[in-house]
Write an enzyme that holds these catalytic residues in place. Structure first.
Site, PDB file in Angstrom:
ATOM      1  N   ASP A  25       0.805  -1.219   0.000  1.00 22.63           N
ATOM      2  CA  ASP A  25       0.000   0.000   0.000  1.00 22.63           C
ATOM      3  C   ASP A  25       0.835   1.266   0.000  1.00 22.63           C
ATOM      4  O   ASP A  25       0.315   2.360  -0.205  1.00 22.63           O
ATOM      5  CB  ASP A  25      -0.852   0.035   1.279  1.00 22.63           C
ATOM      6  CG  ASP A  25      -2.117  -0.781   1.135  1.00 22.63           C
ATOM      7  OD1 ASP A  25      -2.667  -0.811   0.040  1.00 22.63           O
ATOM      8  OD2 ASP A  25      -2.533  -1.381   2.143  1.00 22.63           O
TER       9      ASP A  25
HETATM   10  C1  BGC Z   1       0.290   1.291   6.196  1.00 23.28           C
HETATM   11  C2  BGC Z   1      -0.070   0.046   5.448  1.00 23.28           C
HETATM   12  C3  BGC Z   1      -1.562  -0.076   5.382  1.00 23.28           C
HETATM   13  C4  BGC Z   1      -2.179   1.193   4.825  1.00 23.28           C
HETATM   14  C5  BGC Z   1      -3.683   1.032   4.902  1.00 23.28           C
HETATM   15  C6  BGC Z   1      -0.384   2.490   5.593  1.00 23.28           C
HETATM   16  O1  BGC Z   1      -0.100   3.617   6.371  1.00 23.28           O
HETATM   17  O2  BGC Z   1       1.691   1.454   6.214  1.00 23.28           O
HETATM   18  O3  BGC Z   1       0.486  -1.090   6.088  1.00 23.28           O
HETATM   19  O4  BGC Z   1      -1.919  -1.158   4.582  1.00 23.28           O
HETATM   20  O5  BGC Z   1      -1.767   2.297   5.562  1.00 23.28           O
HETATM   21  O6  BGC Z   1      -4.408   2.099   4.616  1.00 23.28           O
HETATM   22  C1  NOJ Z   2      -1.614  -3.872   5.425  1.00 12.34           C
HETATM   23  C2  NOJ Z   2      -2.802  -4.007   4.552  1.00 12.34           C
HETATM   24  O1  NOJ Z   2      -3.881  -4.504   5.295  1.00 12.34           O
HETATM   25  C3  NOJ Z   2      -2.537  -4.907   3.387  1.00 12.34           C
HETATM   26  O2  NOJ Z   2      -3.625  -4.894   2.519  1.00 12.34           O
HETATM   27  C4  NOJ Z   2      -1.284  -4.501   2.666  1.00 12.34           C
HETATM   28  O3  NOJ Z   2      -1.066  -5.429   1.651  1.00 12.34           O
HETATM   29  C5  NOJ Z   2      -0.120  -4.422   3.607  1.00 12.34           C
HETATM   30  N1  NOJ Z   2      -0.432  -3.530   4.678  1.00 12.34           N
HETATM   31  C6  NOJ Z   2       1.174  -3.955   2.930  1.00 12.34           C
HETATM   32  O4  NOJ Z   2       1.128  -2.598   2.629  1.00 12.34           O
END
Ligand code: BGC
Ligand code: NOJ
Length: 811
Positions: free
Chosen positions: A483
């Site tokens: 993400d």
């Molecule tokens: C986080 C990710 C997460 C995303 C969700 C980010 O700030 O680092 O792990 O999946 O937010 O919105």
């Molecule tokens: C957490 C999110 O829930 C997941 O969808 C994503 O793939 C990982 N973070 C990595 O960014």
């Protein structure tokens, strides 16, 4: 340092020091009604949706840590204490918290009084039971005062904490006998209320927070408790609470039990009222009646235990390693159920108001859960697929209460569609239920647009094919699995979220090698599935696309020693030796090696060697290396994190099993196993003060080698790490893989393992699979017998009923 120990016999983690390095929590409830409970009884309950139907108030990010819960105060002369240590924090003579399968028992003792509390949600019930047993262990008569306490949340947890100008005027309660009812907004648009009852006469109560607590008192010292008497307050607005007061006399050696019930009721419109402004309490009274004796509560707990016996009986490992056994047999499977239920919505790191069910997350959660309750997996798949768009893209999340896509986040995450293939294929392989492919499933929740689920898979596949970039690799869109790799975002505004900010996909050349690997893995699954159902023409077409992708990755996704991660907006390489920082990323190594891309040419082995050399560390495999030390506007959020945390070179545990699986693909059992142990919580119990989060469940992230404190975990419980590790260890290390025609057996283990036994229920039959490794190999099967008869190949057939002895001799 440890703060407790495992009790495998009872499937519990026993915490013996209440001052854990972070609240160590558990989940109550398995369907519809849920609770989170910490080792000091903090947490909250909700019906289906932690945002919209929260029963009691919880204060996230507060001081001291972990405020709000189901609290009990005992006043014994001048001493005030709580069995869970908090909120009073009076030093206890004894403290023990047992987190078990969907229940938690917390016992405390002080000055000869023992208080044992038990929290659970009976099966198929929208209520939490809090059973309190008070015992006098002295030789004198004891007179003590018991106060219960919880604070109502005005339903919508987000609004509850923000909209004070309204909310401080809306709270409404009713008290009848020993029951306190919370009925805020019931007279207008809500059809639901909550109640908190105790199965004994009470000597008083409070329903108004200020009257009970005092305006400036802490939770540790409510005024009513200090005074030793409640005020019988009735809340009108401000902050409604529920507190019962009971005077308890205990003879020497005597115990008394009290059963508190915290329940949620929905009434049909025409049955809302008993009389003007008096709510219809019949359904609430029916719940209280079901649990008003110790015998009834014990029977409900026994049902819950047998529910778990049954679920955990589906996959049981007997190996020489207790830690492995307890993870595979108990905690990892348990966490898979919790992630299936919660997705990423409510934990002590996810506040339950932001994120609903994730499209990619919930599909991945299925792979660790589908063997437990395949029918629920089926329902989930249909819900998820219903939020897909007609072009194959998808809403990234949906709210569990409404099951509708979440507009605030929208779509455009180009990995999302492929995960649906994973979810569906895993379900069919486990259950054999091909009929799911014929289900008519809407797009964007619009039934008039419905097509078969198989069609949804076709358009998922095509979504990648139709969105290729200049190198023939998949366009990344908003982001892929990572993400935080926001290659089209270019954000300069600290007030916007990287996930939702306007994306410049127009004219972008940003492509993802990770999605390419993902496409090869699940594209091949789509090909197999299409053949299975006799759709050869489609299988041929799809195979040709997969082949093209393999060729594209080999030609333009390979950096020489490892797979590239991506191409950025301008078409520059990401995750290449040419880059100054972020030269190598884990995701593309995982997916391309799982896909076996370039295996013959040695690419997989080289890629995994590079992972070992550059990404591996004492506490697990980091996401990228070198970590970013400055903000790279073309890359987005990844470079905002300090080095070593989260997606910037943290050990993002979710993706470590991809490497484990990749290792098993090239037969390296030692490596796969070492990686498994590094992030597996039971192996980290002895360093709990560093690791910080629960030693019985996976955390999303462990600080990486570039961090200030490598080894420190965050974000436990709600992470794809749970399902992926269960999948990796059971299907690729132990090597028991459900497949269309039976159970495929293909272990890849350390050479010094002499063997192991798995009991696996599959399609109605029970298989006892004994793997013998006297030959001391990593991988390879010399012979396989079923009830003593040798069979060809390594797929044990489907028998539909009965019990079978399988002997697998490695060599
Ligand atoms: C986080 C990710 C997460 C995303 C969700 C980010 O700030 O680092 O792990 O999946 O937010 O919105
Ligand atoms: C957490 C999110 O829930 C997941 O969808 C994503 O793939 C990982 N973070 C990595 O960014």
């Amino acid at each position: 340092m440890k703060y407790g120990h495992f009790d495998d016999e009872r499937r519990e983690y026993v915490i013996t020091n209440p001052q854990t390095p972070w609240p160590w929590i558990n989940y109550l409830g398995n369907e519809d009604f849920f609770g989170l409970v910490s080792n000091s009884a903090g947490g909250y309950a909700f019906y289906k949706d932690a945002k919209f139907r929260r029963l009691n108030r919880y204060r996230y990010n507060n001081v001291p840590m972990d405020n709000g819960g189901r609290y009990f105060y005992i006043k014994d002369e001048d001493t005030i204490w709580s069995p869970g240590w908090k909120p009073c924090k009076t030093e206890l003579d004894k403290y023990e918290c047992r987190h078990g399968m969907s229940y938690t028992q917390i016992a405390g003792a002080k000055n000869g009084i023992e208080a044992e509390t038990l929290f659970f949600i009976p099966l198929k019930t929208w209520a939490e039971i809090h059973k309190v047993r008070l015992s006098n262990t002295t030789s004198e008569v004891k007179k003590i005062k018991l106060f219960s306490f919880m604070e109502w949340c005005l339903w919508n947890a987000e609004d509850d904490q923000n909209n004070l100008q309204r909310n401080l005027s809306t709270g409404e309660v009713e008290v009848k006998g020993s029951t306190i009812y919370h009925k805020t907004e019931y007279k207008e648009r809500r059809n639901h209320y909550a109640f908190y009852n105790v199965n004994a006469p009470i000597d008083g109560y409070d329903t108004d927070r200020e009257s009970f607590l005092g305006l400036y008192n802490e939770f540790s010292a409510p005024q009513a408790v200090l005074d030793g008497k409640p005020t019988n307050s009735e809340a009108h607005g401000w902050s409604p609470i529920a507190s019962h007061y009971i005077e308890v006399e205990l003879q020497p050696g005597e115990s008394k039990d009290y059963i508190f019930t915290l329940g949620y009721i929905e009434n049909p419109e025409e049955e809302k009222w008993e009389s003007k402004n008096v709510i219809n309490k019949k359904p609430a009274e029916a719940i209280m009646e079901r649990f008003n004796t110790v015998e009834k509560v014990e029977a409900a707990l026994a049902d819950l235990r047998s529910y778990w016996d049954n679920l955990l009986g589906k996959f049981m490992l007997d190996s020489n390693d207790d830690k492995l056994n307890r993870m595979v047999n108990i905690w990892n499977q348990y966490q898979c159920m919790v992630t299936f239920n919660m997705s990423r919505s409510a934990s002590f790191f996810e506040v339950g108001i932001g994120r609903g069910m994730g499209f990619r997350d919930s599909n991945q959660d299925l792979i660790g859960f589908v063997h437990q309750v395949p029918e629920r997996a089926r329902e989930r798949i249909i819900d998820i697929a219903s939020t897909q768009f007609p072009d194959g893209g998808c809403y990234h999340q949906y709210q569990p209460l409404t099951k509708r896509g979440n507009d605030a986040i929208g779509g455009g995450f180009n990995d999302d569609p492929m995960w649906l293939i994973l979810g569906v294929v895993s379900y069919i392989k486990e259950s054999g239920d091909f009929s799911i492919l014929d289900e008519m499933v809407p797009f964007d929740n619009d039934m008039s647009l419905a097509k078969s689920l198989y069609d949804h898979l076709t358009i998922s596949f095509n979504h990648v094919v139709n969105n290729l970039g200049p190198n023939g690799l998949p366009l990344i869109g908003r982001a892929d699995w990572n993400d935080c790799l926001n290659l089209n975002c270019f954000s300069t505004n600290p007030n916007e979220s990287f996930q939702t900010t306007e994306n410049n996909t127009e004219g972008s050349k940003a492509e993802s090698v990770m999605i390419a690997g993902l496409f090869v893995v699940y594209g091949q699954e789509y090909v197999k599935l299409s053949r299975r159902i006799g759709n050869d023409a489609e299988a041929d077409r799809a195979q040709a696309e997969v082949d093209k992708m393999v060729a594209a990755v080999k030609a333009r996704g390979w950096d020489g020693e490892w797979f590239l991660r991506a191409y950025d907006f301008y078409g520059n390489k990401v995750g290449s030796d040419e880059n100054e920082e972020g030269k190598i990323f884990i995701e593309s190594q995982g997916w391309c090696t799982m896909a076996g891309i370039g295996k013959e040419e040695g690419m997989c082995e080289k890629s995994l060697n590079s992972v070992k050399e550059r990404l591996d560390s004492d506490y697990g495999i980091v996401l990228n290396n070198p970590a970013f030390t400055k903000y790279v506007i073309e890359y987005g959020e990844i470079s905002t994190y300090p080095a070593g945390y989260k997606e910037n070179a943290g050990i993002f545990c979710h993706n470590n099993p991809w490497i484990m699986i990749g290792e098993t693909e090239i037969g390296r059992g030692e490596e796969a196993w070492e990686y498994y142990k590094k992030i597996c919580p039971a192996y980290l119990e002895d360093i709990s003060e560093l690791h910080k989060t629960e030693p019985y469940v996976y955390a999303q992230m462990i600080a990486g080698k570039d961090a200030y404190k490598p080894g420190e975990a965050k974000n436990s419980w709600l992470t794809g790490t749970a399902s992926w590790n269960f999948y990796a260890v059971t299907q690729y290390i132990l090597g028991i893989q459900p497949d269309y025609d039976g159970l495929k057996i293909e272990p890849c283990i350390p050479a010094d393992w002499k063997g192991f036994t798995v009991k696996r229920q599959f399609r109605g039959a029970e298989y006892t699979i004994k793997v013998i490794n006297e030959a001391g190999v990593n991988k390879g099967i010399a012979s396989l017998t079923v009830d003593g008869k040798e069979i060809d190949g390594n797929v044990v057939p489907i028998f539909e009923s009965g019990t079978y002895e399988i002997v697998v001799t490695m060599g």
